[in-house]
Design a protein around this motif. Sequence first.
Motif, PDB file in Angstrom:
ATOM      1  N   ASN A   7      74.699  60.585  11.887  1.00  0.00           N
ATOM      2  CA  ASN A   7      75.599  59.810  10.752  1.00  0.00           C
ATOM      3  C   ASN A   7      74.861  59.657   9.401  1.00  0.00           C
ATOM      4  O   ASN A   7      73.692  59.377   9.399  1.00  0.00           O
ATOM      5  N   GLN A   8      75.559  59.929   8.438  1.00  0.00           N
ATOM      6  CA  GLN A   8      74.765  59.954   7.294  1.00  0.00           C
ATOM      7  C   GLN A   8      74.741  58.581   6.576  1.00  0.00           C
ATOM      8  O   GLN A   8      73.906  58.344   5.861  1.00  0.00           O
ATOM      9  N   LYS A   9      75.394  57.645   7.125  1.00  0.00           N
ATOM     10  CA  LYS A   9      75.259  56.393   6.904  1.00  0.00           C
ATOM     11  C   LYS A   9      74.038  55.753   7.761  1.00  0.00           C
ATOM     12  O   LYS A   9      73.872  55.944   9.005  1.00  0.00           O
ATOM     13  N   GLY A  10      73.261  55.286   6.941  1.00  0.00           N
ATOM     14  CA  GLY A  10      71.981  54.353   7.558  1.00  0.00           C
ATOM     15  C   GLY A  10      72.391  53.098   8.216  1.00  0.00           C
ATOM     16  O   GLY A  10      73.167  52.464   7.933  1.00  0.00           O
ATOM     17  N   ASP A  38      64.337  62.237  11.535  1.00  0.00           N
ATOM     18  CA  ASP A  38      64.422  61.413  10.100  1.00  0.00           C
ATOM     19  C   ASP A  38      63.057  61.264   9.816  1.00  0.00           C
ATOM     20  O   ASP A  38      62.148  60.767  10.001  1.00  0.00           O
ATOM     21  N   PRO A  39      63.037  61.522   8.155  1.00  0.00           N
ATOM     22  CA  PRO A  39      61.757  61.371   7.543  1.00  0.00           C
ATOM     23  C   PRO A  39      61.160  60.111   7.434  1.00  0.00           C
ATOM     24  O   PRO A  39      59.866  59.947   7.326  1.00  0.00           O
ATOM     25  N   GLN A  40      61.918  59.105   7.822  1.00  0.00           N
ATOM     26  CA  GLN A  40      61.163  57.704   7.865  1.00  0.00           C
ATOM     27  C   GLN A  40      60.554  57.223   9.138  1.00  0.00           C
ATOM     28  O   GLN A  40      59.670  56.834   9.376  1.00  0.00           O
ATOM     29  N   GLY A  41      60.770  58.206  10.274  1.00  0.00           N
ATOM     30  CA  GLY A  41      59.795  58.303  11.245  1.00  0.00           C
ATOM     31  C   GLY A  41      60.007  56.959  12.105  1.00  0.00           C
ATOM     32  O   GLY A  41      59.000  56.586  12.644  1.00  0.00           O
ATOM     33  N   SER A  42      60.961  56.621  12.432  1.00  0.00           N
ATOM     34  CA  SER A  42      61.113  55.355  13.075  1.00  0.00           C
ATOM     35  C   SER A  42      61.036  55.553  14.448  1.00  0.00           C
ATOM     36  O   SER A  42      60.249  54.657  15.279  1.00  0.00           O
ATOM     37  N   ALA A  43      61.278  56.543  15.261  1.00  0.00           N
ATOM     38  CA  ALA A  43      61.159  56.732  16.427  1.00  0.00           C
ATOM     39  C   ALA A  43      59.630  57.101  16.883  1.00  0.00           C
ATOM     40  O   ALA A  43      59.076  56.466  17.954  1.00  0.00           O
ATOM     41  N   LEU A  44      59.093  57.589  15.805  1.00  0.00           N
ATOM     42  CA  LEU A  44      57.487  57.895  16.104  1.00  0.00           C
ATOM     43  C   LEU A  44      56.787  56.382  15.889  1.00  0.00           C
ATOM     44  O   LEU A  44      55.792  56.193  16.694  1.00  0.00           O
ATOM     45  N   ASP A  45      57.112  55.854  15.018  1.00  0.00           N
ATOM     46  CA  ASP A  45      56.831  54.261  14.946  1.00  0.00           C
ATOM     47  C   ASP A  45      56.898  53.623  16.163  1.00  0.00           C
ATOM     48  O   ASP A  45      55.836  52.805  16.675  1.00  0.00           O
ATOM     49  N   TRP A  46      57.862  53.629  16.901  1.00  0.00           N
ATOM     50  CA  TRP A  46      58.189  53.019  17.947  1.00  0.00           C
ATOM     51  C   TRP A  46      57.089  53.410  19.285  1.00  0.00           C
ATOM     52  O   TRP A  46      56.520  52.758  19.774  1.00  0.00           O
ATOM     53  N   SER A  47      56.910  54.843  19.342  1.00  0.00           N
ATOM     54  CA  SER A  47      56.177  55.479  20.374  1.00  0.00           C
ATOM     55  C   SER A  47      54.614  54.911  20.075  1.00  0.00           C
ATOM     56  O   SER A  47      53.999  54.789  20.827  1.00  0.00           O
ATOM     57  N   GLN A  48      54.194  54.772  18.738  1.00  0.00           N
ATOM     58  CA  GLN A  48      53.008  54.537  18.716  1.00  0.00           C
ATOM     59  C   GLN A  48      52.662  52.944  18.701  1.00  0.00           C
ATOM     60  O   GLN A  48      51.856  52.572  19.290  1.00  0.00           O
ATOM     61  N   GLN A  49      53.854  52.107  18.703  1.00  0.00           N
ATOM     62  CA  GLN A  49      53.575  50.757  19.018  1.00  0.00           C
ATOM     63  C   GLN A  49      53.828  50.597  20.376  1.00  0.00           C
ATOM     64  O   GLN A  49      52.986  49.612  20.856  1.00  0.00           O
ATOM     65  N   ARG A  50      54.308  51.446  21.123  1.00  0.00           N
ATOM     66  CA  ARG A  50      54.330  51.339  22.779  1.00  0.00           C
ATOM     67  C   ARG A  50      52.913  51.761  22.873  1.00  0.00           C
ATOM     68  O   ARG A  50      52.348  51.060  23.959  1.00  0.00           O
ATOM     69  N   GLY A  87      68.738  61.598  14.283  1.00  0.00           N
ATOM     70  CA  GLY A  87      68.926  62.460  13.430  1.00  0.00           C
ATOM     71  C   GLY A  87      68.573  61.634  11.749  1.00  0.00           C
ATOM     72  O   GLY A  87      68.491  60.315  11.765  1.00  0.00           O
ATOM     73  N   PRO A  88      68.742  62.351  10.759  1.00  0.00           N
ATOM     74  CA  PRO A  88      68.402  61.671   9.400  1.00  0.00           C
ATOM     75  C   PRO A  88      69.767  61.419   8.810  1.00  0.00           C
ATOM     76  O   PRO A  88      70.817  61.715   8.995  1.00  0.00           O
ATOM     77  N   PRO A  89      69.439  60.388   7.853  1.00  0.00           N
ATOM     78  CA  PRO A  89      70.893  60.022   7.083  1.00  0.00           C
ATOM     79  C   PRO A  89      70.841  60.675   5.735  1.00  0.00           C
ATOM     80  O   PRO A  89      69.576  60.779   5.219  1.00  0.00           O
ATOM     81  N   ARG A  90      71.729  61.084   5.410  1.00  0.00           N
ATOM     82  CA  ARG A  90      72.069  61.854   4.121  1.00  0.00           C
ATOM     83  C   ARG A  90      71.320  62.966   3.741  1.00  0.00           C
ATOM     84  O   ARG A  90      70.738  62.956   2.544  1.00  0.00           O
ATOM     85  N   VAL A  91      70.782  63.710   4.329  1.00  0.00           N
ATOM     86  CA  VAL A  91      70.057  64.875   4.185  1.00  0.00           C
ATOM     87  C   VAL A  91      70.695  65.945   4.870  1.00  0.00           C
ATOM     88  O   VAL A  91      70.645  66.446   5.918  1.00  0.00           O
ATOM     89  N   ALA A  92      71.346  66.780   3.864  1.00  0.00           N
ATOM     90  CA  ALA A  92      72.478  67.875   4.463  1.00  0.00           C
ATOM     91  C   ALA A  92      71.664  68.741   5.257  1.00  0.00           C
ATOM     92  O   ALA A  92      72.418  69.300   6.140  1.00  0.00           O
ATOM     93  N   ALA A  93      70.621  69.458   4.657  1.00  0.00           N
ATOM     94  CA  ALA A  93      70.205  70.449   5.485  1.00  0.00           C
ATOM     95  C   ALA A  93      69.692  70.206   6.685  1.00  0.00           C
ATOM     96  O   ALA A  93      69.861  70.835   7.483  1.00  0.00           O
ATOM     97  N   LEU A  94      68.945  69.157   6.724  1.00  0.00           N
ATOM     98  CA  LEU A  94      68.499  68.445   8.171  1.00  0.00           C
ATOM     99  C   LEU A  94      69.669  68.180   8.974  1.00  0.00           C
ATOM    100  O   LEU A  94      69.649  68.477  10.025  1.00  0.00           O
ATOM    101  N   MET A  95      70.622  67.676   8.601  1.00  0.00           N
ATOM    102  CA  MET A  95      72.098  67.541   9.389  1.00  0.00           C
ATOM    103  C   MET A  95      72.754  68.747  10.013  1.00  0.00           C
ATOM    104  O   MET A  95      72.848  68.823  10.965  1.00  0.00           O
ATOM    105  N   ARG A  96      72.553  69.905   8.952  1.00  0.00           N
ATOM    106  CA  ARG A  96      73.256  71.209   9.485  1.00  0.00           C
ATOM    107  C   ARG A  96      72.344  71.551  10.648  1.00  0.00           C
ATOM    108  O   ARG A  96      73.119  72.133  11.456  1.00  0.00           O
ATOM    109  N   SER A  97      71.095  71.579  10.362  1.00  0.00           N
ATOM    110  CA  SER A  97      70.161  72.164  11.347  1.00  0.00           C
ATOM    111  C   SER A  97      70.349  71.382  12.670  1.00  0.00           C
ATOM    112  O   SER A  97      70.544  71.997  13.829  1.00  0.00           O
ATOM    113  N   ALA A  98      70.705  69.914  12.657  1.00  0.00           N
ATOM    114  CA  ALA A  98      70.670  69.201  13.801  1.00  0.00           C
ATOM    115  C   ALA A  98      71.865  69.677  14.534  1.00  0.00           C
ATOM    116  O   ALA A  98      72.085  69.593  15.703  1.00  0.00           O
TER     117      ALA A  98
END
Length: 217
Positions: A7-10, A38-50, A87-98
């Motif tokens: 979803n392009q909306k964050g 997602d360039p923000q890397g929230s899932a990676l942050d969660w994994s590191q916290q785990r 997925g990423p928010p508001r990055v059209a090229a990444l969204m298309r690839s996903a």
Amino acid sequence: MIVAFLNQKGGVGKTTLALNLAGELASRGKRVTVIDADPQGSALDWSQQRSREGLPRLFGVVGLARDTLHREAPELARDVDHVVIDGPPRVAALMRSALLAADLVLIPVQPSPLDGWASAEMLALLAEARIYRPDLLARFVLNRCGARTVLARETAEMLADHDPPVLATTIGQRIAFASAAQTGRLVCELDEAATAAREVAALVNEISRLRAGRAGT
């Protein structure tokens, strides 16, 4: 199967749903990899916290926030039962690839007026992807719904004949999701999060029926 939360909306809960879906699949004995696109890397942050909390590894999390995702995700899928893309928010090229990588696209939305979240741009990207992937499945997922709210019911009714349609399963507005994430956990690992865990399990069950229905056609 490759499932992408897009979803392009964050702030609509893509990461939370992606991680908890992956955890539920893993609890059922499936091999799962989560792709953090997602360039923000929230899932990676969660994994590191785990890892810092000393919790067991339930599934792999890899960072692939690049527009070659449609080529790399299928390669990862060869070694597991499911790939889940955050997925990423508001990055059209990444969204298309996903979109090109996915077998099923889930679009998390919160109960709100239609024009608040079902952006024409997101639906246009989906339509574009279906030119190349005509069998691409897509569904809206109502997320962060207040219990028995009129707005949630009205939103579901509005989407009843929409394309893409909305899943029957809804996910509630529950503090358990945030509490679990802060410590690298999933709602299925918290005793007090039983209702949230049941909702995630219902989501997995509905996705499994979608997959079975597609396989039977």
